[in-house]
Design an enzyme around this catalytic site. Structure first.
Site, PDB file in Angstrom:
ATOM      1  N   ARG A  34       0.862  -1.277   0.242  1.00 31.64           N
ATOM      2  CA  ARG A  34       0.142   0.253   0.009  1.00 31.64           C
ATOM      3  C   ARG A  34       0.711   1.324   0.049  1.00 31.64           C
ATOM      4  O   ARG A  34       0.391   2.259  -0.524  1.00 31.64           O
ATOM      5  CB  ARG A  34      -0.611  -0.031   1.150  1.00 31.64           C
ATOM      6  N   LYS A 217     -20.960 -16.921  -0.426  1.00 22.39           N
ATOM      7  CA  LYS A 217     -22.517 -16.416  -0.470  1.00 22.39           C
ATOM      8  C   LYS A 217     -23.139 -15.829  -1.415  1.00 22.39           C
ATOM      9  O   LYS A 217     -22.476 -15.077  -1.965  1.00 22.39           O
ATOM     10  CB  LYS A 217     -23.059 -15.599   1.116  1.00 22.39           C
ATOM     11  N   GLY A 373     -11.309  -8.715  -1.884  1.00 23.48           N
ATOM     12  CA  GLY A 373     -10.123  -9.093  -1.085  1.00 23.48           C
ATOM     13  C   GLY A 373      -9.685 -10.512  -1.401  1.00 23.48           C
ATOM     14  O   GLY A 373      -8.633 -10.886  -1.728  1.00 23.48           O
ATOM     15  N   GLY A 396     -14.074  -3.939   0.176  1.00 26.56           N
ATOM     16  CA  GLY A 396     -15.368  -3.508   0.195  1.00 26.56           C
ATOM     17  C   GLY A 396     -15.576  -2.377  -0.899  1.00 26.56           C
ATOM     18  O   GLY A 396     -16.772  -2.282  -1.465  1.00 26.56           O
TER      19      GLY A 396
HETATM   20  P1  AMP Z   1     -16.403 -14.152  -0.004  1.00 25.14           P
HETATM   21  O1  AMP Z   1     -15.876 -13.235   1.299  1.00 25.14           O
HETATM   22  O2  AMP Z   1     -17.827 -14.176   0.012  1.00 25.14           O
HETATM   23  O3  AMP Z   1     -15.857 -13.480  -1.109  1.00 25.14           O
HETATM   24  O4  AMP Z   1     -15.944 -15.340   0.142  1.00 25.14           O
HETATM   25  C1  AMP Z   1     -14.734 -15.636   0.403  1.00 25.14           C
HETATM   26  C2  AMP Z   1     -14.572 -17.084   1.138  1.00 25.14           C
HETATM   27  O5  AMP Z   1     -15.563 -18.260   0.484  1.00 25.14           O
HETATM   28  C3  AMP Z   1     -13.239 -17.816   0.904  1.00 25.14           C
HETATM   29  O6  AMP Z   1     -12.699 -17.599   2.232  1.00 25.14           O
HETATM   30  C4  AMP Z   1     -13.478 -19.188   0.573  1.00 25.14           C
HETATM   31  O7  AMP Z   1     -12.803 -20.004   1.596  1.00 25.14           O
HETATM   32  C5  AMP Z   1     -15.131 -19.364   0.732  1.00 25.14           C
HETATM   33  N1  AMP Z   1     -15.409 -20.501  -0.125  1.00 25.14           N
HETATM   34  C6  AMP Z   1     -15.364 -20.414  -1.592  1.00 25.14           C
HETATM   35  N2  AMP Z   1     -16.007 -21.756  -1.827  1.00 25.14           N
HETATM   36  C7  AMP Z   1     -16.644 -22.280  -0.698  1.00 25.14           C
HETATM   37  C8  AMP Z   1     -17.265 -23.358  -0.525  1.00 25.14           C
HETATM   38  N3  AMP Z   1     -17.397 -24.608  -1.438  1.00 25.14           N
HETATM   39  N4  AMP Z   1     -17.572 -23.869   1.081  1.00 25.14           N
HETATM   40  C9  AMP Z   1     -17.130 -23.115   1.738  1.00 25.14           C
HETATM   41  N5  AMP Z   1     -16.402 -21.931   1.708  1.00 25.14           N
HETATM   42  C10 AMP Z   1     -16.180 -21.531   0.485  1.00 25.14           C
END
Ligand code: AMP
Length: 416
Positions: A34, A217, A373, A396
């Site tokens: 950064r 999610k 991130g 974010g």
């Molecule tokens: P996000 O913050 O929503 O972008 O999610 C990122 C996180 O999603 C990472 O820490 C991954 O380990 C998790 N992730 C990705 N695929 C899966 C999965 N099939 N089951 C559980 N966690 C997941």
């Protein structure tokens, strides 16, 4: 005003940077990305013959002085990176003396802005449910304005170059600009790059446009997914949200993560994609594990037929192939969110396949933007930032920006 067209000679410039760098337990900087990222803007001020005042936050001190989060710990790193001895003002809201003594070609770093609650502008020590909260918020807003005015008083011009906090309406990112006219405020080079990259992806699209949305999610990504459905040719949905889509279609998903209250949202996305002629690419197979760990036993399963004790943790070989095809055919690519639990090497293969396909497409002339991130960490696990057109620095902030939201830290300066 465009920074390139501004001459800082003889001027004092206050620059909002993002020096929220990670420190080890002894206060040593463990990653100075950064700091290096801010250098083009900082060097422009100095080489024009301006006096440079840098301000930043570090961590979350919540309006209290916390020596562990003091920016004094990074003065040497900033000095080394800039090639000048950086001075330090130990109280960002009482730095008149240090500012008055600052000469052209010199640089001053102000102490952590968030040692003052006014920076974030949220009342502290009072619950949101408290009847007195509304008044406390109003009072804090006034104090925030005074704090921003004080910071503005140090300088003749203001540069915003902290993309990571551009989605927040903080004193130093989105209130201070009120105190400068349009010829004396501007985005820094880093911000300009971020804004241009998102603009290219969302407004100046070379087709085909493939977006890859992953992560854990549906709920946190639905805003972006809906915005993208109007723009993309191919939409790859992967990662944890795969299983919400499988279950919504009547699939058996074992122990895989799933948002049961979002099954209708998933079906709606599928319906909208069809209506809009978007090629929705969902995984057909997955690499499942019998334990949420790197040492889990694994097997490839149909995403709609995962055995009870198993959990889909990465994209399977067929899915990886389909993802790579949609990526390699594209001229514009946006990636946000990993395809699996990439933190475990065993389940990093899907994200690696995506990164590989994007790097190859980029080498063949496609424009690629990696934002958010975790996808940035996943991409960097396998490739260098140079393998992609733009790797966003804000988590974010880039999500909200891609979602089509106006970022307070950009709004006031974009037209200036
Ligand atoms: P996000 O913050 O929503 O972008 O999610 C990122 C996180 O999603 C990472 O820490 C991954 O380990 C998790 N992730 C990705 N695929 C899966 C999965 N099939 N089951 C559980 N966690 C997941």
């Amino acid at each position: 005003m465009k920074i390139e067209d501004f001459n800082f000679a003889g001027k004092k410039a206050i620059v909002r940077v993002d020096f929220n760098v990670p420190l080890d337990e002894n206060g040593n900087v463990t990653d100075d990305t950064r700091i290096r990222g801010a250098l083009p803007t900082l060097k422009k001020v100095l080489s024009d013959g301006g006096a440079l005042i840098m301000m930043s936050h570090m961590g979350k001190p919540k309006g209290k002085v916390n020596p562990k989060l003091s920016l004094s710990q990074i003065v040497k790193n900033v000095s080394d990176a800039l090639g000048v001895d950086v001075k330090f003002a130990s109280d960002c809201a009482n730095a008149d003396k240090e500012v008055a003594e600052l000469k052209a070609g010199e640089a001053l770093l102000l102490e952590n802005l968030r040692f003052y609650a006014e920076e974030e502008g949220k009342p502290v020590g009072i619950d949101k449910e408290d009847p007195a909260y509304a008044q406390a918020k109003e009072e804090m807003k006034k104090k925030q304005k005074d704090f921003a005015k004080k910071l503005a008083s140090y300088a003749d011009c203001y540069v915003m170059d902290a993309f990571g906090t551009a989605h927040r309406k903080h004193a130093s990112t989105a209130v201070i600009d009120e105190f400068f006219d349009k010829d004396h405020k501007m985005l820094g080079y880093l911000m300009e790059k971020e804004v241009d990259a998102v603009h290219k992806v969302l407004s100046d699209i070379k087709r085909p446009f493939t977006a890859i949305m992953g992560g854990s999610k549906v709920s946190t990504k639905i805003g972006i997914i809906e915005n993208l459905l109007d723009k993309v040719d191919n939409l790859i949905l992967c990662g944890g949200m795969t299983y919400t889509f499988s279950k919504a279609q009547g699939g058996k998903i074992g122990k895989s993560i799933c948002e049961d209250d979002k099954l209708d949202v998933a079906l709606d996305v599928m319906k909208k994609a069809k209506e809009k002629g978007v090629n929705l690419v969902l995984a057909t197979d997955c690499l499942a594990g019998d334990d949420f760990s790197n040492n889990a036993n694994t097997q490839v399963c149909d995403v709609k037929n995962i055995p009870d004790a198993w959990e889909g943790m990465d994209a399977g070989p067929e899915a990886r192939k389909a993802f790579a095809e949609a990526i390699k055919a594209a001229k514009t690519i946006l990636w946000n969110g990993p395809a699996g639990v990439f933190e475990f090497d065993t389940f990093a293969g899907g994200s690696k396949a995506i990164a590989e396909a994007i790097a190859e497409a980029t080498a063949n002339g496609a424009f690629s933007l990696i934002g958010g991130g975790d996808s940035v960490s996943a991409a960097k696990k396998f490739f260098k930032a140079e393998d992609f057109t733009h790797v966003s620095t804000g988590g974010g902030a880039s999500l909200e920006f891609i979602e089509g939201k106006v970022l307070p830290g950009v709004a006031a300066l974009d037209e200036a």
